[in-house]
Design a protein around this motif. Structure first.
Motif, PDB file in Angstrom:
ATOM      1  N   SER A   1       0.832  -1.209   0.000  1.00 45.20           N
ATOM      2  CA  SER A   1       0.000   0.000   0.000  1.00 45.20           C
ATOM      3  C   SER A   1       0.864   1.256   0.000  1.00 45.20           C
ATOM      4  O   SER A   1       0.484   2.288  -0.563  1.00 45.20           O
ATOM      5  N   ALA A   2       2.044   1.175   0.611  1.00 46.48           N
ATOM      6  CA  ALA A   2       2.952   2.321   0.605  1.00 46.48           C
ATOM      7  C   ALA A   2       3.405   2.661  -0.808  1.00 46.48           C
ATOM      8  O   ALA A   2       3.434   3.834  -1.200  1.00 46.48           O
ATOM      9  N   LEU A   3       3.745   1.657  -1.600  1.00 44.87           N
ATOM     10  CA  LEU A   3       4.177   1.890  -2.974  1.00 44.87           C
ATOM     11  C   LEU A   3       3.071   2.543  -3.797  1.00 44.87           C
ATOM     12  O   LEU A   3       3.322   3.441  -4.612  1.00 44.87           O
ATOM     13  N   GLU A   4       1.833   2.123  -3.573  1.00 47.41           N
ATOM     14  CA  GLU A   4       0.697   2.729  -4.285  1.00 47.41           C
ATOM     15  C   GLU A   4       0.531   4.193  -3.893  1.00 47.41           C
ATOM     16  O   GLU A   4       0.298   5.054  -4.751  1.00 47.41           O
ATOM     17  N   LEU A   5       0.664   4.475  -2.581  1.00 43.66           N
ATOM     18  CA  LEU A   5       0.515   5.853  -2.115  1.00 43.66           C
ATOM     19  C   LEU A   5       1.627   6.760  -2.635  1.00 43.66           C
ATOM     20  O   LEU A   5       1.395   7.927  -2.942  1.00 43.66           O
ATOM     21  N   ILE A   6       2.836   6.225  -2.728  1.00 42.90           N
ATOM     22  CA  ILE A   6       3.953   7.035  -3.225  1.00 42.90           C
ATOM     23  C   ILE A   6       3.682   7.474  -4.658  1.00 42.90           C
ATOM     24  O   ILE A   6       3.930   8.628  -5.027  1.00 42.90           O
TER      25      ILE A   6
ATOM     26  N   ASN B   1      14.313  -0.744  -2.718  1.00 41.11           N
ATOM     27  CA  ASN B   1      14.625  -0.742  -4.154  1.00 41.11           C
ATOM     28  C   ASN B   1      13.393  -0.413  -4.991  1.00 41.11           C
ATOM     29  O   ASN B   1      13.489   0.297  -6.003  1.00 41.11           O
ATOM     30  N   GLN B   2      12.225  -0.926  -4.582  1.00 41.79           N
ATOM     31  CA  GLN B   2      11.000  -0.654  -5.327  1.00 41.79           C
ATOM     32  C   GLN B   2      10.622   0.832  -5.272  1.00 41.79           C
ATOM     33  O   GLN B   2      10.134   1.391  -6.253  1.00 41.79           O
ATOM     34  N   ILE B   3      10.852   1.447  -4.129  1.00 43.42           N
ATOM     35  CA  ILE B   3      10.574   2.884  -4.017  1.00 43.42           C
ATOM     36  C   ILE B   3      11.383   3.649  -5.060  1.00 43.42           C
ATOM     37  O   ILE B   3      10.876   4.547  -5.741  1.00 43.42           O
ATOM     38  N   GLN B   4      12.648   3.284  -5.187  1.00 44.84           N
ATOM     39  CA  GLN B   4      13.542   4.022  -6.081  1.00 44.84           C
ATOM     40  C   GLN B   4      13.274   3.750  -7.561  1.00 44.84           C
ATOM     41  O   GLN B   4      13.747   4.484  -8.420  1.00 44.84           O
ATOM     42  N   LYS B   5      12.493   2.705  -7.851  1.00 40.41           N
ATOM     43  CA  LYS B   5      12.168   2.373  -9.246  1.00 40.41           C
ATOM     44  C   LYS B   5      10.811   2.911  -9.683  1.00 40.41           C
ATOM     45  O   LYS B   5      10.438   2.773 -10.844  1.00 40.41           O
TER      46      LYS B   5
ATOM     47  N   PRO C   1       7.815   5.167 -11.047  1.00 39.85           N
ATOM     48  CA  PRO C   1       7.790   6.209 -12.084  1.00 39.85           C
ATOM     49  C   PRO C   1       7.212   7.521 -11.562  1.00 39.85           C
ATOM     50  O   PRO C   1       6.135   7.962 -11.963  1.00 39.85           O
ATOM     51  N   VAL C   2       7.933   8.152 -10.636  1.00 44.50           N
ATOM     52  CA  VAL C   2       7.500   9.437 -10.088  1.00 44.50           C
ATOM     53  C   VAL C   2       8.489  10.512 -10.519  1.00 44.50           C
ATOM     54  O   VAL C   2       9.647  10.220 -10.839  1.00 44.50           O
ATOM     55  N   GLU C   3       8.022  11.749 -10.527  1.00 42.99           N
ATOM     56  CA  GLU C   3       8.879  12.849 -10.995  1.00 42.99           C
ATOM     57  C   GLU C   3      10.100  13.029 -10.101  1.00 42.99           C
ATOM     58  O   GLU C   3      11.215  13.210 -10.585  1.00 42.99           O
ATOM     59  N   ASN C   4       9.892  12.974  -8.778  1.00 42.51           N
ATOM     60  CA  ASN C   4      11.003  13.109  -7.829  1.00 42.51           C
ATOM     61  C   ASN C   4      10.969  11.938  -6.851  1.00 42.51           C
ATOM     62  O   ASN C   4      10.004  11.797  -6.089  1.00 42.51           O
ATOM     63  N   THR C   5      11.998  11.120  -6.875  1.00 46.12           N
ATOM     64  CA  THR C   5      12.067   9.988  -5.955  1.00 46.12           C
ATOM     65  C   THR C   5      12.166  10.499  -4.522  1.00 46.12           C
ATOM     66  O   THR C   5      13.015  11.348  -4.230  1.00 46.12           O
ATOM     67  N   PRO C   6      11.299  10.035  -3.617  1.00 47.11           N
ATOM     68  CA  PRO C   6      11.339  10.552  -2.246  1.00 47.11           C
ATOM     69  C   PRO C   6      12.603  10.124  -1.512  1.00 47.11           C
ATOM     70  O   PRO C   6      13.189   9.077  -1.808  1.00 47.11           O
ATOM     71  N   LYS C   7      13.005  10.939  -0.578  1.00 52.41           N
ATOM     72  CA  LYS C   7      14.073  10.537   0.332  1.00 52.41           C
ATOM     73  C   LYS C   7      13.531   9.433   1.245  1.00 52.41           C
ATOM     74  O   LYS C   7      12.315   9.336   1.463  1.00 52.41           O
ATOM     75  N   ILE C   8      14.441   8.630   1.765  1.00 50.38           N
ATOM     76  CA  ILE C   8      14.023   7.497   2.587  1.00 50.38           C
ATOM     77  C   ILE C   8      14.759   7.536   3.926  1.00 50.38           C
ATOM     78  O   ILE C   8      15.994   7.597   3.961  1.00 50.38           O
ATOM     79  N   VAL C   9      13.985   7.531   5.001  1.00 49.01           N
ATOM     80  CA  VAL C   9      14.548   7.424   6.346  1.00 49.01           C
ATOM     81  C   VAL C   9      13.998   6.148   6.970  1.00 49.01           C
ATOM     82  O   VAL C   9      12.781   5.971   7.064  1.00 49.01           O
ATOM     83  N   VAL C  10      14.888   5.271   7.363  1.00 54.08           N
ATOM     84  CA  VAL C  10      14.494   4.018   8.003  1.00 54.08           C
ATOM     85  C   VAL C  10      14.377   4.234   9.510  1.00 54.08           C
ATOM     86  O   VAL C  10      15.274   4.801  10.130  1.00 54.08           O
ATOM     87  N   LEU C  11      13.251   3.800  10.073  1.00 52.77           N
ATOM     88  CA  LEU C  11      13.024   3.857  11.520  1.00 52.77           C
ATOM     89  C   LEU C  11      12.629   2.447  11.946  1.00 52.77           C
ATOM     90  O   LEU C  11      11.490   2.017  11.737  1.00 52.77           O
ATOM     91  N   THR C  12      13.557   1.707  12.515  1.00 57.65           N
ATOM     92  CA  THR C  12      13.357   0.277  12.661  1.00 57.65           C
ATOM     93  C   THR C  12      13.954  -0.283  13.947  1.00 57.65           C
ATOM     94  O   THR C  12      14.783   0.364  14.600  1.00 57.65           O
ATOM     95  N   GLU C  13      13.524  -1.501  14.276  1.00 56.55           N
ATOM     96  CA  GLU C  13      14.090  -2.217  15.411  1.00 56.55           C
ATOM     97  C   GLU C  13      15.364  -2.962  15.028  1.00 56.55           C
ATOM     98  O   GLU C  13      16.081  -3.454  15.901  1.00 56.55           O
TER      99      GLU C  13
END
Length: 267
Positions: free
Chosen positions: A183-188, A212-216, A218-230
């Motif tokens: 669902s995140a990929l669809e929203l992006i 990797n999917q986020i960076q592929k 087809p959006v005009e500007n690829t979003p920055k990515i911040v990982v917040l994880t355990e």
């Protein structure tokens, strides 16, 4: 935790609406406004108020954002140059009298530079608190006109998502939430956020394949990515940075540190 954050948010909004009303009604003429962030010294409000009253010889007001300890200082009748001069004197005074003080100041004058809306006043306060430089910052029309950043929060934990949404909205960001990677990929694609704040452990697609999917997409500007994880494994952290992640934060995390890390991504 969510209830306390909701109360904190209401208190913040009340402060900035109160400031707007005072600037528009009580001080219809020129008024310098200074936001000061200087954690550590007790009775900071009294220190600032006493020093500036001695320097200016006039009544000033000092209000405090209790949730962030940022001070708002009203300097009635001050031009921008006068407010800047008083800020320089105050900064030097705090550095000389308070051990290890690192005062951060943002200022402007109303009317003139920008309109004193609650959103603009909150922007100024956050500029003082989260700004990367210790130099005095003069808030401009261009900054006030800038749109808030868009952040997509991706986490399957309801409590974490609610906490992050409230926290980031308080900083002025627009937010949306996603429960899983798909669902995140669809929203992006549809919403095109500026930044994705994501857990690595997600339902469906997760981890590096998700990055990797986020960076592929087809959006005009690829979003920055911040990982917040355990996940704290050094190899995982290294791989994330190798795959283009902008920052990596482990849980449990400091909300103040998170604010600063997110803010740096928008610089």
């Amino acid at each position: 935790m969510p209830e306390s954050l909701t109360l904190e948010r209401k208190q913040q909004e009340g402060l900035y609406h109160n400031l707007e009303e005072r600037l528009n009604k009580t001080f219809p003429e020129l008024c310098g406004v200074m936001f000061l962030y200087c954690p550590g010294p007790p009775q900071l409000e009294s220190l600032v108020s006493e020093f500036l009253r001695q320097e200016t010889g006039s009544d000033i007001e000092v209000l405090k954002d209790a949730s962030t300890s940022t001070l708002a200082v009203l300097l009635p009748g001050s031009t921008l140059n006068q407010a800047h001069y008083q800020a320089l004197l105050l900064k030097r005074h705090l550095e000389e009298t308070v051990p290890e003080a690192d005062p951060r100041i943002t200022l402007t004058v109303f009317p003139g530079q920008v309109d004193p809306t609650p959103g603009v006043l909150k922007q100024m306060a956050e500029s003082a608190r989260l700004g990367p430089s210790s130099d005095i910052h003069i808030f401009t029309k261009e900054e006030a006109a800038s749109e808030p950043g868009r952040i997509l929060i991706v986490d399957n934990d309801d409590t974490i998502r609610e906490f992050l949404t409230i926290r980031l909205n308080m900083q002025g960001y627009e937010t949306l939430e996603a429960l899983d990677g798909t669902s995140a990929l669809e929203l992006i694609e549809k919403w095109e956020p500026d930044l994705v704040l994501t857990e690595l452990n997600l339902y469906g697609i997760d981890g590096l394949p998700f990055i990797n999917q986020i960076q592929k997409l087809p959006v005009e500007n690829t979003p920055k990515i911040v990982v917040l994880t355990e996940q704290r494994v050094e190899r995982t952290i290294s791989q994330c940075f190798q795959h283009g992640v902008d920052d990596y934060i482990t849980k449990p995390f400091s909300p103040v540190e998170l604010d600063a890390r997110i803010h740096r991504c928008f610089q």
